[in-house]
Design a protein around this motif. Structure first.
Motif, PDB file in Angstrom:
ATOM      1  N   MET A 144      49.891  -6.145 -58.778  1.00 57.90           N
ATOM      2  CA  MET A 144      50.521  -5.061 -59.473  1.00 57.90           C
ATOM      3  C   MET A 144      51.266  -4.184 -58.463  1.00 57.90           C
ATOM      4  O   MET A 144      50.647  -3.491 -57.677  1.00 57.90           O
ATOM      5  CB  MET A 144      49.429  -4.239 -60.132  1.00 57.90           C
ATOM      6  CG  MET A 144      49.688  -3.877 -61.524  1.00 57.90           C
ATOM      7  SD  MET A 144      48.393  -2.871 -62.300  1.00 57.90           S
ATOM      8  CE  MET A 144      46.874  -3.649 -61.890  1.00 57.90           C
ATOM      9  N   THR A 145      52.554  -4.241 -58.472  1.00 62.55           N
ATOM     10  CA  THR A 145      53.337  -3.393 -57.579  1.00 62.55           C
ATOM     11  C   THR A 145      54.395  -2.669 -58.377  1.00 62.55           C
ATOM     12  O   THR A 145      54.817  -3.129 -59.440  1.00 62.55           O
ATOM     13  CB  THR A 145      54.009  -4.214 -56.464  1.00 62.55           C
ATOM     14  OG1 THR A 145      54.898  -5.161 -57.072  1.00 62.55           O
ATOM     15  CG2 THR A 145      52.977  -4.945 -55.627  1.00 62.55           C
ATOM     16  N   ILE A 146      54.806  -1.559 -57.855  1.00 58.33           N
ATOM     17  CA  ILE A 146      55.901  -0.819 -58.483  1.00 58.33           C
ATOM     18  C   ILE A 146      57.005  -0.651 -57.460  1.00 58.33           C
ATOM     19  O   ILE A 146      56.750  -0.563 -56.265  1.00 58.33           O
ATOM     20  CB  ILE A 146      55.438   0.554 -59.024  1.00 58.33           C
ATOM     21  CG1 ILE A 146      54.865   1.437 -57.930  1.00 58.33           C
ATOM     22  CG2 ILE A 146      54.414   0.363 -60.143  1.00 58.33           C
ATOM     23  CD1 ILE A 146      54.554   2.850 -58.380  1.00 58.33           C
ATOM     24  N   ASP A 147      58.230  -0.606 -57.965  1.00 59.00           N
ATOM     25  CA  ASP A 147      59.364  -0.408 -57.063  1.00 59.00           C
ATOM     26  C   ASP A 147      59.769   1.068 -57.083  1.00 59.00           C
ATOM     27  O   ASP A 147      59.130   1.902 -57.743  1.00 59.00           O
ATOM     28  CB  ASP A 147      60.523  -1.345 -57.428  1.00 59.00           C
ATOM     29  CG  ASP A 147      61.113  -1.072 -58.806  1.00 59.00           C
ATOM     30  OD1 ASP A 147      60.876   0.011 -59.391  1.00 59.00           O
ATOM     31  OD2 ASP A 147      61.850  -1.951 -59.298  1.00 59.00           O
ATOM     32  N   ALA A 148      60.818   1.391 -56.364  1.00 62.82           N
ATOM     33  CA  ALA A 148      61.258   2.778 -56.241  1.00 62.82           C
ATOM     34  C   ALA A 148      61.646   3.375 -57.596  1.00 62.82           C
ATOM     35  O   ALA A 148      61.377   4.551 -57.863  1.00 62.82           O
ATOM     36  CB  ALA A 148      62.421   2.874 -55.256  1.00 62.82           C
ATOM     37  N   THR A 149      62.245   2.572 -58.471  1.00 66.64           N
ATOM     38  CA  THR A 149      62.633   3.068 -59.792  1.00 66.64           C
ATOM     39  C   THR A 149      61.404   3.378 -60.633  1.00 66.64           C
ATOM     40  O   THR A 149      61.337   4.423 -61.288  1.00 66.64           O
ATOM     41  CB  THR A 149      63.548   2.052 -60.502  1.00 66.64           C
ATOM     42  OG1 THR A 149      64.712   1.853 -59.703  1.00 66.64           O
ATOM     43  CG2 THR A 149      63.960   2.544 -61.877  1.00 66.64           C
ATOM     44  N   ASP A 150      60.412   2.484 -60.609  1.00 62.37           N
ATOM     45  CA  ASP A 150      59.171   2.745 -61.342  1.00 62.37           C
ATOM     46  C   ASP A 150      58.506   4.013 -60.825  1.00 62.37           C
ATOM     47  O   ASP A 150      58.021   4.838 -61.603  1.00 62.37           O
ATOM     48  CB  ASP A 150      58.193   1.571 -61.201  1.00 62.37           C
ATOM     49  CG  ASP A 150      58.645   0.322 -61.927  1.00 62.37           C
ATOM     50  OD1 ASP A 150      59.436   0.432 -62.877  1.00 62.37           O
ATOM     51  OD2 ASP A 150      58.199  -0.771 -61.527  1.00 62.37           O
ATOM     52  N   ARG A 151      58.495   4.180 -59.530  1.00 58.99           N
ATOM     53  CA  ARG A 151      57.891   5.372 -58.927  1.00 58.99           C
ATOM     54  C   ARG A 151      58.629   6.634 -59.396  1.00 58.99           C
ATOM     55  O   ARG A 151      57.993   7.650 -59.713  1.00 58.99           O
ATOM     56  CB  ARG A 151      57.927   5.255 -57.401  1.00 58.99           C
ATOM     57  CG  ARG A 151      57.183   6.366 -56.678  1.00 58.99           C
ATOM     58  CD  ARG A 151      57.092   6.077 -55.185  1.00 58.99           C
ATOM     59  NE  ARG A 151      56.040   5.133 -54.895  1.00 58.99           N
ATOM     60  CZ  ARG A 151      54.754   5.448 -54.807  1.00 58.99           C
ATOM     61  NH1 ARG A 151      54.375   6.699 -54.995  1.00 58.99           N
ATOM     62  NH2 ARG A 151      53.856   4.538 -54.529  1.00 58.99           N
ATOM     63  N   ARG A 152      59.945   6.582 -59.479  1.00 58.27           N
ATOM     64  CA  ARG A 152      60.724   7.737 -59.965  1.00 58.27           C
ATOM     65  C   ARG A 152      60.408   8.020 -61.432  1.00 58.27           C
ATOM     66  O   ARG A 152      60.311   9.180 -61.844  1.00 58.27           O
ATOM     67  CB  ARG A 152      62.224   7.481 -59.787  1.00 58.27           C
ATOM     68  CG  ARG A 152      62.678   7.557 -58.331  1.00 58.27           C
ATOM     69  CD  ARG A 152      64.177   7.244 -58.126  1.00 58.27           C
ATOM     70  NE  ARG A 152      65.041   7.966 -59.036  1.00 58.27           N
ATOM     71  CZ  ARG A 152      65.950   7.381 -59.841  1.00 58.27           C
ATOM     72  NH1 ARG A 152      66.129   6.078 -59.827  1.00 58.27           N
ATOM     73  NH2 ARG A 152      66.700   8.106 -60.636  1.00 58.27           N
ATOM     74  N   ILE A 153      60.250   6.963 -62.226  1.00 64.05           N
ATOM     75  CA  ILE A 153      59.908   7.138 -63.650  1.00 64.05           C
ATOM     76  C   ILE A 153      58.536   7.798 -63.781  1.00 64.05           C
ATOM     77  O   ILE A 153      58.354   8.738 -64.557  1.00 64.05           O
ATOM     78  CB  ILE A 153      59.959   5.785 -64.387  1.00 64.05           C
ATOM     79  CG1 ILE A 153      61.406   5.294 -64.495  1.00 64.05           C
ATOM     80  CG2 ILE A 153      59.309   5.900 -65.770  1.00 64.05           C
ATOM     81  CD1 ILE A 153      61.551   3.856 -64.983  1.00 64.05           C
ATOM     82  N   ILE A 154      57.574   7.314 -63.018  1.00 69.57           N
ATOM     83  CA  ILE A 154      56.232   7.893 -63.071  1.00 69.57           C
ATOM     84  C   ILE A 154      56.274   9.350 -62.640  1.00 69.57           C
ATOM     85  O   ILE A 154      55.689  10.226 -63.296  1.00 69.57           O
ATOM     86  CB  ILE A 154      55.255   7.082 -62.209  1.00 69.57           C
ATOM     87  CG1 ILE A 154      55.040   5.696 -62.836  1.00 69.57           C
ATOM     88  CG2 ILE A 154      53.925   7.815 -62.052  1.00 69.57           C
ATOM     89  CD1 ILE A 154      54.320   4.714 -61.932  1.00 69.57           C
ATOM     90  N   ALA A 155      56.966   9.640 -61.568  1.00 68.59           N
ATOM     91  CA  ALA A 155      57.070  11.021 -61.087  1.00 68.59           C
ATOM     92  C   ALA A 155      57.717  11.926 -62.133  1.00 68.59           C
ATOM     93  O   ALA A 155      57.309  13.082 -62.303  1.00 68.59           O
ATOM     94  CB  ALA A 155      57.856  11.064 -59.781  1.00 68.59           C
TER      95      ALA A 155
END
Length: 162
Positions: free
Chosen positions: A1-12
């Motif tokens: 399970m990994t997230i990329d920079a876009t996923d991290r921005r969405i979560i933030a």
């Protein structure tokens, strides 16, 4: 399970809650410079992968008049916990219900359910209704009442270092 920079921005952008506007996902997407359908697809994918569990409202029960809130604990048959937990979790006055391992001999309870009511008497009535629902599969139960809200947020991501 990994997230990329876009996923991290969405979560933030969503971890503190969605904006209270008529189209909250469109507003978040616009703030991130992406299309709403792309945002929603990525949220669904993160949920499917288990990166996020759910998107839900976290009401302030005290503000809604539910000033008696108790975490009920139940000692139920291990072989029936999934079935019984599903029944208890479906009750409209239970906000969350989950299984936890016992810590014998000090803690015998394995099913937890948060009950909300306008008074302790109302919560006790609901607890007795749950006891009747669980029937003989329940060997013991208790309740721990809330005295204040300590946390009403989920996990917060820290900014990625480096």
């Amino acid at each position: 399970m990994t997230i990329d920079a876009t996923d991290r921005r969405i979560i933030a952008a969503t971890q503190g809650g969605l904006p209270l506007v008529p189209a909250p996902y469109a507003a978040v997407a616009a703030g991130l410079g992406m299309k709403e359908d792309v945002l929603c697809a990525r949220l669904r994918e993160m949920q499917a992968q288990g990166v996020i569990r759910r998107i839900a409202v976290a009401p302030n029960h005290y503000a809604l008049g539910m000033v008696a809130n108790g975490m009920s604990v139940w000692d139920v048959e291990d072989g029936q916990i999934a079935e019984l937990g599903t029944l208890v979790g479906a009750l409209d006055y239970v906000s969350h219900c989950y299984e936890r391992p016992r810590a014998l001999p000090a803690w015998r309870y394995n099913l937890f359910a948060m009950i909300h009511g306008a008074s302790r008497e109302a919560v006790e009535d609901k607890r007795q209704a749950i006891a009747a629902l669980l029937g003989p599969a329940c060997r013991a139960h208790d309740i721990l009442y809330s005295t204040r809200i300590l946390k009403k947020t989920g996990l917060r991501l820290r900014p990625k270092e480096g």
